[in-house]
Design a protein around this motif. Structure first.
Motif, PDB file in Angstrom:
ATOM      1  N   ARG A   1       0.829  -1.204   0.000  1.00  0.00           N
ATOM      2  CA  ARG A   1       0.000   0.000   0.000  1.00  0.00           C
ATOM      3  C   ARG A   1       0.861   1.250   0.000  1.00  0.00           C
ATOM      4  O   ARG A   1       0.558   2.232  -0.689  1.00  0.00           O
ATOM      5  CB  ARG A   1      -0.923   0.004   1.212  1.00  0.00           C
ATOM      6  N   LEU A   2       1.933   1.256   0.802  1.00  0.00           N
ATOM      7  CA  LEU A   2       2.836   2.403   0.816  1.00  0.00           C
ATOM      8  C   LEU A   2       3.533   2.572  -0.530  1.00  0.00           C
ATOM      9  O   LEU A   2       3.731   3.693  -0.994  1.00  0.00           O
ATOM     10  CB  LEU A   2       3.878   2.239   1.932  1.00  0.00           C
ATOM     11  N   HIS A   3       3.875   1.468  -1.149  1.00  0.00           N
ATOM     12  CA  HIS A   3       4.517   1.516  -2.465  1.00  0.00           C
ATOM     13  C   HIS A   3       3.569   2.127  -3.499  1.00  0.00           C
ATOM     14  O   HIS A   3       3.977   2.989  -4.289  1.00  0.00           O
ATOM     15  CB  HIS A   3       4.942   0.104  -2.874  1.00  0.00           C
ATOM     16  N   LEU A   4       2.327   1.700  -3.481  1.00  0.00           N
ATOM     17  CA  LEU A   4       1.326   2.243  -4.406  1.00  0.00           C
ATOM     18  C   LEU A   4       1.094   3.730  -4.145  1.00  0.00           C
ATOM     19  O   LEU A   4       1.026   4.528  -5.094  1.00  0.00           O
ATOM     20  CB  LEU A   4       0.012   1.467  -4.273  1.00  0.00           C
ATOM     21  N   ALA A   5       0.994   4.113  -2.886  1.00  0.00           N
ATOM     22  CA  ALA A   5       0.775   5.525  -2.561  1.00  0.00           C
ATOM     23  C   ALA A   5       1.959   6.368  -3.011  1.00  0.00           C
ATOM     24  O   ALA A   5       1.776   7.464  -3.569  1.00  0.00           O
ATOM     25  CB  ALA A   5       0.557   5.680  -1.058  1.00  0.00           C
TER      26      ALA A   5
END
Length: 66
Positions: free
Chosen positions: A49-53
């Motif tokens: 999720r952090l990577h996508l954000a």
């Protein structure tokens, strides 16, 4: 030279208070391992999720610079 040795020795003496004794080091390591094992479930979900954000923020920033 002897004065330098004593200065270094006595300045490092308070640092030994922060080092746990060897007999309690195993308990400390076991606690850290348990914490890492229990938090890995949340970490495995959060990292994608952090990577996508981060990718979305970066692409929006790059689009704004064009």
């Amino acid at each position: 030279m002897l004065q330098l040795f004593f200065a270094v020795a006595f300045s490092a003496a308070p640092l030994t208070l922060y080092v746990p004794p060897v007999r309690s080091l195993n308990l400390f390591v076991e606690t850290i391992e348990t914490l890492a094992r229990e938090s890995s479930v949340y970490t495995n979900r959060a990292i994608p999720r952090l990577h996508l954000a981060f990718r979305r923020i970066l692409s929006a920033f790059l689009r704004a610079l064009r």
